[in-house]
Design a protein around this motif. Structure first.
Motif, PDB file in Angstrom:
ATOM      1  N   ILE A 107       6.423   3.013   1.310  1.00 32.16           N
ATOM      2  CA  ILE A 107       5.326   3.985   1.284  1.00 32.16           C
ATOM      3  C   ILE A 107       3.962   3.932   0.338  1.00 32.16           C
ATOM      4  O   ILE A 107       4.539   3.736  -0.670  1.00 32.16           O
ATOM      5  CB  ILE A 107       5.524   5.414   1.508  1.00 32.16           C
ATOM      6  CG1 ILE A 107       6.761   5.613   2.887  1.00 32.16           C
ATOM      7  CG2 ILE A 107       4.379   6.361   1.761  1.00 32.16           C
ATOM      8  CD1 ILE A 107       7.507   6.890   2.545  1.00 32.16           C
ATOM      9  N   GLN A 108       2.910   3.578   0.796  1.00 27.72           N
ATOM     10  CA  GLN A 108       1.892   3.413   0.073  1.00 27.72           C
ATOM     11  C   GLN A 108       0.767   3.843   0.375  1.00 27.72           C
ATOM     12  O   GLN A 108       0.383   4.295   1.627  1.00 27.72           O
ATOM     13  CB  GLN A 108       1.645   1.961  -0.207  1.00 27.72           C
ATOM     14  CG  GLN A 108       1.660   1.004   1.041  1.00 27.72           C
ATOM     15  CD  GLN A 108       1.253  -0.368   0.536  1.00 27.72           C
ATOM     16  OE1 GLN A 108       0.094  -0.940   0.505  1.00 27.72           O
ATOM     17  NE2 GLN A 108       2.198  -1.085   0.506  1.00 27.72           N
ATOM     18  N   ALA A 109      -0.394   4.154  -0.442  1.00 26.54           N
ATOM     19  CA  ALA A 109      -1.807   4.421   0.054  1.00 26.54           C
ATOM     20  C   ALA A 109      -2.680   3.971  -0.908  1.00 26.54           C
ATOM     21  O   ALA A 109      -2.227   3.405  -1.962  1.00 26.54           O
ATOM     22  CB  ALA A 109      -1.682   5.972  -0.365  1.00 26.54           C
ATOM     23  N   HIS A 110      -3.729   3.463  -0.332  1.00 26.77           N
ATOM     24  CA  HIS A 110      -4.907   2.870  -1.143  1.00 26.77           C
ATOM     25  C   HIS A 110      -5.752   3.628  -1.781  1.00 26.77           C
ATOM     26  O   HIS A 110      -6.206   4.648  -1.060  1.00 26.77           O
ATOM     27  CB  HIS A 110      -5.592   1.859  -0.216  1.00 26.77           C
ATOM     28  CG  HIS A 110      -4.657   0.966   0.348  1.00 26.77           C
ATOM     29  ND1 HIS A 110      -3.638   0.001  -0.233  1.00 26.77           N
ATOM     30  CD2 HIS A 110      -4.189   0.683   1.651  1.00 26.77           C
ATOM     31  CE1 HIS A 110      -3.069  -0.671   0.634  1.00 26.77           C
ATOM     32  NE2 HIS A 110      -3.138  -0.119   1.870  1.00 26.77           N
ATOM     33  N   PRO A 111      -6.467   3.396  -3.112  1.00 28.29           N
ATOM     34  CA  PRO A 111      -7.257   4.336  -3.685  1.00 28.29           C
ATOM     35  C   PRO A 111      -8.587   4.421  -2.894  1.00 28.29           C
ATOM     36  O   PRO A 111      -9.042   3.560  -2.024  1.00 28.29           O
ATOM     37  CB  PRO A 111      -7.509   3.678  -5.093  1.00 28.29           C
ATOM     38  CG  PRO A 111      -7.027   2.332  -4.903  1.00 28.29           C
ATOM     39  CD  PRO A 111      -6.153   2.271  -3.869  1.00 28.29           C
ATOM     40  N   PRO A 134      -9.765   0.415   2.448  1.00 32.06           N
ATOM     41  CA  PRO A 134      -9.151   0.898   3.761  1.00 32.06           C
ATOM     42  C   PRO A 134      -8.845  -0.135   4.494  1.00 32.06           C
ATOM     43  O   PRO A 134      -9.005  -1.340   4.243  1.00 32.06           O
ATOM     44  CB  PRO A 134     -10.541   1.680   4.297  1.00 32.06           C
ATOM     45  CG  PRO A 134     -11.748   1.027   3.813  1.00 32.06           C
ATOM     46  CD  PRO A 134     -11.271   0.282   2.119  1.00 32.06           C
ATOM     47  N   GLU A 135      -7.977   0.209   5.608  1.00 32.93           N
ATOM     48  CA  GLU A 135      -7.141  -0.752   6.080  1.00 32.93           C
ATOM     49  C   GLU A 135      -7.145  -0.777   7.552  1.00 32.93           C
ATOM     50  O   GLU A 135      -6.974   0.427   8.096  1.00 32.93           O
ATOM     51  CB  GLU A 135      -5.738  -0.875   5.562  1.00 32.93           C
ATOM     52  CG  GLU A 135      -4.643  -1.771   5.781  1.00 32.93           C
ATOM     53  CD  GLU A 135      -3.456  -1.732   4.846  1.00 32.93           C
ATOM     54  OE1 GLU A 135      -3.593  -2.269   3.811  1.00 32.93           O
ATOM     55  OE2 GLU A 135      -2.470  -1.168   5.269  1.00 32.93           O
ATOM     56  N   MET A 136      -6.999  -1.719   8.360  1.00 31.88           N
ATOM     57  CA  MET A 136      -6.901  -1.560   9.869  1.00 31.88           C
ATOM     58  C   MET A 136      -5.787  -2.501  10.246  1.00 31.88           C
ATOM     59  O   MET A 136      -5.724  -3.745   9.783  1.00 31.88           O
ATOM     60  CB  MET A 136      -8.252  -2.092  10.501  1.00 31.88           C
ATOM     61  CG  MET A 136      -8.164  -1.741  12.166  1.00 31.88           C
ATOM     62  SD  MET A 136      -9.779  -2.297  12.766  1.00 31.88           S
ATOM     63  CE  MET A 136      -9.797  -1.426  14.055  1.00 31.88           C
ATOM     64  N   PRO A 279      -1.167   8.003   3.369  1.00 35.20           N
ATOM     65  CA  PRO A 279       0.048   7.405   3.121  1.00 35.20           C
ATOM     66  C   PRO A 279       0.507   6.468   4.521  1.00 35.20           C
ATOM     67  O   PRO A 279       0.091   6.935   5.519  1.00 35.20           O
ATOM     68  CB  PRO A 279       0.969   8.401   2.818  1.00 35.20           C
ATOM     69  CG  PRO A 279       0.478   9.673   3.438  1.00 35.20           C
ATOM     70  CD  PRO A 279      -1.075   9.311   3.371  1.00 35.20           C
ATOM     71  N   HIS A 280       1.131   5.581   4.187  1.00 39.73           N
ATOM     72  CA  HIS A 280       1.410   4.507   5.441  1.00 39.73           C
ATOM     73  C   HIS A 280       2.524   3.578   4.948  1.00 39.73           C
ATOM     74  O   HIS A 280       2.704   3.178   3.852  1.00 39.73           O
ATOM     75  CB  HIS A 280       0.365   3.882   5.839  1.00 39.73           C
ATOM     76  CG  HIS A 280      -0.616   2.757   5.111  1.00 39.73           C
ATOM     77  ND1 HIS A 280      -1.210   3.255   3.959  1.00 39.73           N
ATOM     78  CD2 HIS A 280      -0.185   1.736   4.924  1.00 39.73           C
ATOM     79  CE1 HIS A 280      -1.572   2.356   3.197  1.00 39.73           C
ATOM     80  NE2 HIS A 280      -1.104   1.063   3.748  1.00 39.73           N
ATOM     81  N   ALA A 281       3.461   3.046   5.897  1.00 39.68           N
ATOM     82  CA  ALA A 281       4.304   2.230   5.819  1.00 39.68           C
ATOM     83  C   ALA A 281       4.579   1.097   7.017  1.00 39.68           C
ATOM     84  O   ALA A 281       4.636   2.087   7.951  1.00 39.68           O
ATOM     85  CB  ALA A 281       5.666   2.677   5.278  1.00 39.68           C
TER      86      ALA A 281
HETATM   87 ZN   LIG Z   1      -1.756  -0.511   3.090  1.00 44.60          ZN
END
Ligand SMILES: [Zn+2]
Length: 287
Positions: A107-111, A134-136, A279-281
Protein backbone atom coordinates in the motif's frame (compact mmCIF):
# COMPACT_ATOMS: atom_id res chain seq x y z
CA UNK A 1 14.52 15.80 -45.46
CA UNK A 2 12.24 16.24 -42.46
CA UNK A 3 12.26 13.55 -39.81
CA UNK A 4 9.15 11.50 -39.11
CA UNK A 5 7.23 12.82 -36.09
CA UNK A 6 6.86 9.32 -34.63
CA UNK A 7 9.84 7.16 -33.84
CA UNK A 8 10.15 3.78 -32.19
CA UNK A 9 11.54 3.51 -28.65
CA UNK A 10 13.33 0.76 -26.83
CA UNK A 11 11.93 0.86 -23.31
CA UNK A 12 13.44 -0.11 -19.99
CA UNK A 13 12.02 -3.16 -18.22
CA UNK A 14 11.91 -3.63 -14.44
CA UNK A 15 12.02 -7.09 -12.92
CA UNK A 16 10.51 -6.51 -9.48
CA UNK A 17 9.52 -9.70 -7.70
CA UNK A 18 5.75 -9.01 -7.95
CA UNK A 19 5.76 -9.09 -11.77
CA UNK A 20 4.20 -11.79 -13.89
CA UNK A 21 6.60 -14.51 -14.94
CA UNK A 22 8.03 -15.00 -18.44
CA UNK A 23 5.56 -15.18 -21.33
CA UNK A 24 2.65 -14.60 -18.94
CA UNK A 25 3.69 -10.97 -18.60
CA UNK A 26 2.33 -8.25 -20.89
CA UNK A 27 5.47 -6.29 -20.05
CA UNK A 28 7.67 -9.06 -21.45
CA UNK A 29 5.44 -9.40 -24.50
CA UNK A 30 5.74 -5.68 -25.30
CA UNK A 31 9.47 -5.61 -24.56
CA UNK A 32 9.97 -8.49 -26.98
CA UNK A 33 9.13 -6.13 -29.84
CA UNK A 34 12.76 -5.04 -29.54
CA UNK A 35 14.66 -7.63 -31.54
CA UNK A 36 17.48 -8.11 -29.04
CA UNK A 37 15.09 -8.78 -26.13
CA UNK A 38 14.67 -12.38 -25.11
CA UNK A 39 12.12 -13.47 -22.52
CA UNK A 40 13.51 -15.66 -19.74
CA UNK A 41 10.79 -18.08 -18.76
CA UNK A 42 11.42 -18.01 -15.01
CA UNK A 43 11.99 -14.29 -14.58
CA UNK A 44 9.43 -11.72 -13.35
CA UNK A 45 8.68 -8.82 -15.70
CA UNK A 46 6.85 -6.17 -13.71
CA UNK A 47 7.10 -2.80 -15.45
CA UNK A 48 7.87 -1.32 -18.85
CA UNK A 49 8.89 2.34 -18.65
CA UNK A 50 8.37 4.81 -21.47
CA UNK A 51 10.03 8.06 -20.56
CA UNK A 52 13.13 9.89 -19.45
CA UNK A 53 13.38 8.78 -15.80
CA UNK A 54 17.04 8.31 -14.90
CA UNK A 55 16.40 4.87 -13.35
CA UNK A 56 15.19 3.47 -16.67
CA UNK A 57 15.48 5.87 -19.59
CA UNK A 58 13.98 4.95 -22.97
CA UNK A 59 16.36 4.98 -25.93
CA UNK A 60 15.80 5.22 -29.68
CA UNK A 61 15.26 1.77 -31.21
CA UNK A 62 17.32 2.68 -34.28
CA UNK A 63 20.16 4.33 -32.34
CA UNK A 64 20.21 2.72 -28.88
CA UNK A 65 23.14 4.91 -27.83
CA UNK A 66 20.77 7.90 -28.00
CA UNK A 67 18.30 8.41 -25.19
CA UNK A 68 14.82 9.84 -25.58
CA UNK A 69 15.96 12.74 -23.38
CA UNK A 70 18.79 13.57 -25.81
CA UNK A 71 16.34 13.36 -28.69
CA UNK A 72 13.98 15.79 -26.94
CA UNK A 73 16.84 18.14 -26.08
CA UNK A 74 17.93 18.18 -29.71
CA UNK A 75 14.62 19.84 -30.62
CA UNK A 76 12.64 20.72 -27.48
CA UNK A 77 10.30 23.08 -29.33
CA UNK A 78 9.06 20.43 -31.64
CA UNK A 79 8.97 17.50 -29.24
CA UNK A 80 7.94 19.08 -25.94
CA UNK A 81 7.36 22.85 -26.40
CA UNK A 82 10.00 25.16 -25.00
CA UNK A 83 7.83 26.08 -22.00
CA UNK A 84 7.39 22.51 -20.76
CA UNK A 85 10.97 21.70 -21.58
CA UNK A 86 12.15 24.58 -19.39
CA UNK A 87 9.97 23.59 -16.43
CA UNK A 88 10.94 19.90 -16.53
CA UNK A 89 14.55 20.31 -17.55
CA UNK A 90 14.16 18.49 -20.88
CA UNK A 91 12.37 15.54 -19.27
CA UNK A 92 8.89 14.31 -20.06
CA UNK A 93 6.52 15.58 -17.36
CA UNK A 94 5.15 12.06 -16.89
CA UNK A 95 6.30 8.47 -16.78
CA UNK A 96 4.20 6.05 -18.79
CA UNK A 97 4.34 2.51 -17.44
CA UNK A 98 2.86 -0.84 -18.37
CA UNK A 99 2.40 -3.09 -15.33
CA UNK A 100 2.04 -6.87 -15.09
CA UNK A 101 1.04 -7.74 -11.55
CA UNK A 102 1.23 -11.31 -10.27
CA UNK A 103 1.40 -10.51 -6.55
CA UNK A 104 -0.03 -7.58 -4.61
CA UNK A 105 2.13 -4.47 -4.31
CA UNK A 106 2.44 -2.74 -0.95
CA UNK A 107 0.00 0.00 0.00
CA UNK A 108 1.41 3.38 -0.93
CA UNK A 109 0.49 7.02 -1.34
CA UNK A 110 2.28 9.66 -3.38
CA UNK A 111 3.18 13.00 -1.80
CA UNK A 112 1.30 16.19 -2.64
CA UNK A 113 3.15 19.16 -4.11
CA UNK A 114 4.14 20.64 -0.73
CA UNK A 115 5.47 17.38 0.71
CA UNK A 116 7.09 16.46 -2.62
CA UNK A 117 9.09 19.69 -2.50
CA UNK A 118 10.11 19.19 1.14
CA UNK A 119 11.25 15.60 0.53
CA UNK A 120 13.24 16.59 -2.54
CA UNK A 121 15.00 19.36 -0.63
CA UNK A 122 15.83 17.07 2.30
CA UNK A 123 16.62 13.82 0.45
CA UNK A 124 17.48 14.63 -3.18
CA UNK A 125 19.16 11.25 -3.63
CA UNK A 126 15.94 9.36 -2.89
CA UNK A 127 13.37 11.87 -4.20
CA UNK A 128 14.67 12.86 -7.62
CA UNK A 129 12.34 15.77 -8.27
CA UNK A 130 10.09 18.15 -6.31
CA UNK A 131 6.88 17.26 -8.15
CA UNK A 132 3.76 15.62 -6.81
CA UNK A 133 2.88 12.36 -8.53
CA UNK A 134 -0.77 11.82 -9.08
CA UNK A 135 -1.35 8.61 -10.94
CA UNK A 136 -3.83 7.21 -13.41
CA UNK A 137 -4.20 3.51 -14.11
CA UNK A 138 -5.91 2.35 -17.30
CA UNK A 139 -6.73 -1.36 -17.48
CA UNK A 140 -5.57 -3.24 -20.58
CA UNK A 141 -6.66 -6.57 -19.06
CA UNK A 142 -8.88 -7.28 -16.06
CA UNK A 143 -7.20 -5.45 -13.21
CA UNK A 144 -7.67 -5.38 -9.44
CA UNK A 145 -6.66 -2.65 -7.02
CA UNK A 146 -7.24 -1.17 -3.61
CA UNK A 147 -7.95 2.51 -3.97
CA UNK A 148 -8.77 5.18 -1.37
CA UNK A 149 -10.45 4.66 1.99
CA UNK A 150 -13.87 3.01 2.06
CA UNK A 151 -16.82 5.19 3.10
CA UNK A 152 -16.94 5.55 6.90
CA UNK A 153 -20.19 3.58 7.16
CA UNK A 154 -18.42 0.62 5.54
CA UNK A 155 -15.41 0.91 7.85
CA UNK A 156 -17.81 0.95 10.78
CA UNK A 157 -19.38 -2.30 9.61
CA UNK A 158 -15.91 -3.80 9.00
CA UNK A 159 -15.16 -3.17 12.69
CA UNK A 160 -18.49 -4.66 13.74
CA UNK A 161 -18.14 -7.78 11.62
CA UNK A 162 -14.46 -8.50 12.24
CA UNK A 163 -13.68 -8.79 15.96
CA UNK A 164 -10.03 -9.45 15.06
CA UNK A 165 -9.84 -5.90 13.76
CA UNK A 166 -11.08 -4.37 17.01
CA UNK A 167 -8.68 -6.59 18.96
CA UNK A 168 -5.85 -5.35 16.76
CA UNK A 169 -6.45 -1.65 17.32
CA UNK A 170 -7.76 -1.97 20.88
CA UNK A 171 -11.10 -0.93 22.37
CA UNK A 172 -10.01 2.62 23.04
CA UNK A 173 -9.11 3.52 19.45
CA UNK A 174 -12.07 1.57 18.12
CA UNK A 175 -14.69 3.22 20.31
CA UNK A 176 -13.13 6.66 19.85
CA UNK A 177 -13.43 6.16 16.10
CA UNK A 178 -17.04 4.95 16.27
CA UNK A 179 -18.08 7.73 18.67
CA UNK A 180 -16.42 10.43 16.54
CA UNK A 181 -18.02 9.47 13.26
CA UNK A 182 -21.44 8.72 14.81
CA UNK A 183 -24.05 10.88 13.08
CA UNK A 184 -21.52 12.65 10.85
CA UNK A 185 -20.50 9.73 8.60
CA UNK A 186 -21.70 11.42 5.42
CA UNK A 187 -21.73 15.03 6.61
CA UNK A 188 -20.32 17.62 4.22
CA UNK A 189 -19.64 20.23 6.91
CA UNK A 190 -15.97 21.13 7.00
CA UNK A 191 -15.66 20.70 10.78
CA UNK A 192 -17.29 17.24 10.57
CA UNK A 193 -15.02 16.21 7.71
CA UNK A 194 -11.98 17.27 9.76
CA UNK A 195 -13.14 15.28 12.79
CA UNK A 196 -13.84 12.23 10.60
CA UNK A 197 -10.43 12.52 9.00
CA UNK A 198 -8.61 12.72 12.30
CA UNK A 199 -10.51 9.67 13.62
CA UNK A 200 -9.66 7.69 10.50
CA UNK A 201 -6.05 8.84 10.69
CA UNK A 202 -5.81 7.61 14.28
CA UNK A 203 -7.32 4.24 13.38
CA UNK A 204 -5.13 3.72 10.30
CA UNK A 205 -1.95 4.77 12.12
CA UNK A 206 -2.75 2.31 14.88
CA UNK A 207 -3.11 -0.51 12.33
CA UNK A 208 0.12 0.40 10.56
CA UNK A 209 2.22 0.88 13.70
CA UNK A 210 1.12 -2.17 15.66
CA UNK A 211 3.86 -4.65 16.44
CA UNK A 212 4.34 -7.23 13.65
CA UNK A 213 3.90 -10.24 15.90
CA UNK A 214 0.52 -9.02 17.10
CA UNK A 215 -0.53 -8.15 13.54
CA UNK A 216 0.40 -11.59 12.32
CA UNK A 217 -1.52 -13.27 15.20
CA UNK A 218 -4.62 -11.24 14.39
CA UNK A 219 -4.31 -11.94 10.66
CA UNK A 220 -4.12 -15.62 11.51
CA UNK A 221 -7.31 -15.44 13.57
CA UNK A 222 -9.07 -13.42 10.88
CA UNK A 223 -8.18 -15.87 8.12
CA UNK A 224 -9.16 -18.92 10.19
CA UNK A 225 -12.58 -17.44 10.92
CA UNK A 226 -13.12 -16.28 7.33
CA UNK A 227 -12.39 -19.83 6.16
CA UNK A 228 -14.85 -21.27 8.71
CA UNK A 229 -17.57 -18.74 7.84
CA UNK A 230 -17.39 -19.33 4.12
CA UNK A 231 -17.60 -22.66 2.40
CA UNK A 232 -17.02 -21.45 -1.11
CA UNK A 233 -15.03 -18.46 -2.27
CA UNK A 234 -16.13 -16.65 -5.35
CA UNK A 235 -13.11 -15.22 -7.10
CA UNK A 236 -13.06 -11.51 -6.43
CA UNK A 237 -15.10 -11.66 -3.20
CA UNK A 238 -13.61 -10.08 -0.07
CA UNK A 239 -13.07 -13.43 1.73
CA UNK A 240 -11.31 -14.80 -1.34
CA UNK A 241 -9.17 -11.66 -1.57
CA UNK A 242 -8.14 -11.85 2.10
CA UNK A 243 -7.15 -15.50 1.78
CA UNK A 244 -5.25 -14.84 -1.46
CA UNK A 245 -3.35 -11.92 0.07
CA UNK A 246 -2.49 -14.05 3.09
CA UNK A 247 -1.18 -16.80 0.79
CA UNK A 248 1.04 -14.22 -0.92
CA UNK A 249 2.18 -12.44 2.24
CA UNK A 250 1.30 -14.52 5.32
CA UNK A 251 0.45 -12.40 8.35
CA UNK A 252 1.03 -9.08 6.57
CA UNK A 253 -0.61 -5.89 7.84
CA UNK A 254 -1.81 -5.16 4.29
CA UNK A 255 -4.51 -7.78 4.83
CA UNK A 256 -6.19 -5.45 7.32
CA UNK A 257 -5.47 -2.64 4.86
CA UNK A 258 -7.64 -4.46 2.33
CA UNK A 259 -10.57 -4.13 4.73
CA UNK A 260 -10.10 -0.36 5.00
CA UNK A 261 -9.63 0.48 1.32
CA UNK A 262 -12.04 0.24 -1.62
CA UNK A 263 -11.57 -2.94 -3.60
CA UNK A 264 -12.00 -2.19 -7.31
CA UNK A 265 -12.06 -4.48 -10.31
CA UNK A 266 -11.52 -2.87 -13.69
CA UNK A 267 -12.43 -4.22 -17.10
CA UNK A 268 -10.17 -3.41 -20.05
CA UNK A 269 -10.59 0.25 -20.92
CA UNK A 270 -11.72 1.31 -17.43
CA UNK A 271 -9.49 3.56 -15.37
CA UNK A 272 -8.90 4.93 -11.88
CA UNK A 273 -7.30 8.21 -10.88
CA UNK A 274 -5.24 8.43 -7.71
CA UNK A 275 -4.73 11.92 -6.38
CA UNK A 276 -1.86 12.86 -4.08
CA UNK A 277 -2.07 11.24 -0.62
CA UNK A 278 -4.64 8.68 -1.78
CA UNK A 279 -3.61 5.25 -0.44
CA UNK A 280 -3.60 2.52 -3.07
CA UNK A 281 -2.22 -0.89 -3.96
CA UNK A 282 -2.33 -2.78 -7.21
CA UNK A 283 -3.29 -6.43 -6.76
CA UNK A 284 -3.33 -8.24 -10.10
CA UNK A 285 -3.56 -7.80 -13.87
CA UNK A 286 -1.56 -7.34 -17.04
CA UNK A 287 -1.44 -10.83 -18.48
ZN1 LIG B 1 1.22 4.55 -7.11
Amino acid sequence: MSEPAIFRLKCAVQNYDWGKIGNESKVAQFAQISKDFEIQLDKPYSELWMGTHSNGPSVLAKQPTHSLKEKIESDPNKLLSSEISKIYNGNLPFLFKVLSVRKALSIQAHPDKKLGKELFEKFPKIYKDPNHKPEMAVAITEFEALCGFRPLTEIKSVLEKNPEFTELIGNEVSSHFLKTIEGRETSQLIEDIELNKSALRELFSKVMTTNETIVSQQVDKLIKRVKLDNETFTKGSIPELLIRLNDQFPGDVGIFGALLLNYVKLDPGQAIFLGANEPHAYLSGGK
